[in-house]
Design an enzyme around this catalytic site. Structure first.
Site, PDB file in Angstrom:
ATOM      1  N   ASP A 170      11.022   8.801  -9.471  1.00  0.00           N
ATOM      2  CA  ASP A 170      10.118   8.282  -8.444  1.00  0.00           C
ATOM      3  C   ASP A 170       8.677   8.232  -8.955  1.00  0.00           C
ATOM      4  O   ASP A 170       7.977   7.229  -8.786  1.00  0.00           O
ATOM      5  CB  ASP A 170      10.223   9.170  -7.200  1.00  0.00           C
ATOM      6  N   GLU A 175       0.812  -1.218   0.000  1.00  0.00           N
ATOM      7  CA  GLU A 175       0.000   0.000   0.000  1.00  0.00           C
ATOM      8  C   GLU A 175       0.846   1.269   0.000  1.00  0.00           C
ATOM      9  O   GLU A 175       0.497   2.268  -0.628  1.00  0.00           O
ATOM     10  CB  GLU A 175      -0.934   0.003   1.214  1.00  0.00           C
ATOM     11  N   LYS A 201       5.803   5.171  -9.779  1.00  0.00           N
ATOM     12  CA  LYS A 201       4.454   5.176  -9.203  1.00  0.00           C
ATOM     13  C   LYS A 201       3.373   5.127 -10.276  1.00  0.00           C
ATOM     14  O   LYS A 201       2.325   4.491 -10.087  1.00  0.00           O
ATOM     15  CB  LYS A 201       4.278   6.418  -8.320  1.00  0.00           C
TER      16      LYS A 201
END
Length: 352
Positions: A229, A158, A233
């Site tokens: 990054d 998560e 994602k």
């Protein structure tokens, strides 16, 4: 249910998790019937330590203040210690006194290592795996999930997209029944903080330095400010939504280093704000497009409700229209909460 935990990496996130476990012990037992026992820890600063009955939690939490000297941890009879090599960490992961591996190390965004080796070893050894590490999931998520299924263990992650703000679980639980055709979001707390500070008059260099001091940015902020990054994602979110096996390299990427301080401040004066935006969209033919780059947003955009290090993502749905989720996108205790929520989810799944 009792879980024996191995913490891989004992920096901000897993140290924060140890603090949260100490704080929440009574609640976890009363509300969920769950006991969390840290039996093993690996960190490049002190190597590996383990005890089959559990390490001294207070001594672990005190480690940063003592320069990561592990004498007090080793004082408990039966505590063992190994070196800091990858081989020794992988051996520790496979110990019989480990049920769940919590992986929170630095990862190379191109290779996913060393985290990818940690994850593969944990699952292959029949350990449940929880990670906040984006690299392994973005680069080898399908293979890791298949391995977890083959070994009959759980793989939970998560915290990989928006730190402590639940996004992936929203897709799995609360948004079931909706068809989602796209998303766009502020998915990097460091860049959001830096751009907010520059708007307020700080230089880029000073804003990055402050982000590092606050624990939002790494000592080397390149992965954040160059968009690596967010690229990871976007791949994780796209694969969670559409299962198409999108690779990070397929996502066009641009960071915020091409923006000038003048551009950022002028946009704000004009009623706009520059933000680093990650997007994914499913096309009519089923293909997926993904991009990462700075965008000039009107101040009415709901994404701009995310201030400082907060993140936000807007999903385009068929039944709800545009739905935005916003919350903390960085921080040691915030990310530790994501791991705790995964542990509670793991407990629920096993009890079923």
């Amino acid at each position: 249910m009792k879980f024996n935990l191995a913490l891989i990496g004992f920096g901000g996130v897993n140290h924060g998790l140890a603090e949260v476990i100490r704080q929440k012990q009574a609640m976890l037992a009363d509300r969920y019937g769950m006991t969390l026992n840290i039996t093993a820890v690996s960190d490049m600063r002190f190597g590996t330590i383990w005890h089959e009955d559990g390490l001294d939690l207070d001594a672990l939490i005190a480690l940063p203040a003592k320069g990561y000297a592990v004498d007090d941890v080793l004082a408990k009879a039966g505590t063992q210690r190994g070196g800091a090599s990858l081989a020794e960490t992988l051996s520790m992961i496979q110990l019989n006194c480990v049920d769940v591996v919590l992986e929170a190390t630095f990862t190379n965004p191109q290779t996913g290592e060393p985290a990818l080796s940690h994850c593969r070893t944990a699952l292959s050894a029949g350990k449940h795996l929880i990670t906040t590490n984006k690299g392994p999931l973005a680069l080898a998520g399908h293979a890791l999930q298949s391995l977890a299924s083959e070994m009959g263990v759980q793989f939970l992650f998560e915290g990989t997209v928006m730190s402590g703000t639940p996004v992936l679980r929203q897709l799995d639980v609360t948004l079931r029944g909706c068809d989602i055709s796209g998303f766009r979001g502020i998915l990097n707390g460091t860049c959001n903080f830096v751009l907010s500070q520059v708007e307020a008059g700080a230089s880029f260099a000073d804003a990055i330095r402050e982000a590092q001091q606050l624990g939002y940015a790494e000592a080397d902020p390149t992965a954040d400010v160059e968009g690596w990054d967010v690229q990871l994602k976007v791949a994780i979110l796209a694969n969670a939504l559409w299962g198409n096996g999108m690779k990070p390299a397929e996502i066009a990427r641009e960071g915020i280093t091409g923006l000038s301080e003048q551009q950022v401040r002028e946009a704000r004066a004009e009623g706009y704000a520059w933000r680093l935006i990650g997007e994914g969209r499913q096309q009519a033919d089923g293909s997926i497009n993904g991009t990462v780059g700075p965008q000039k947003l009107p101040l009415t955009d709901p994404l701009l409700a995310a201030h400082g290090a907060n993140n936000a993502v807007t999903f385009t749905t068929d039944l709800l229209g545009a739905m935005t989720v916003s919350g903390p996108g960085a921080g040691r205790h915030e990310t530790a909460f994501a791991m705790l929520s995964d542990l509670i989810d793991l407990n629920d799944r096993i009890k079923k």
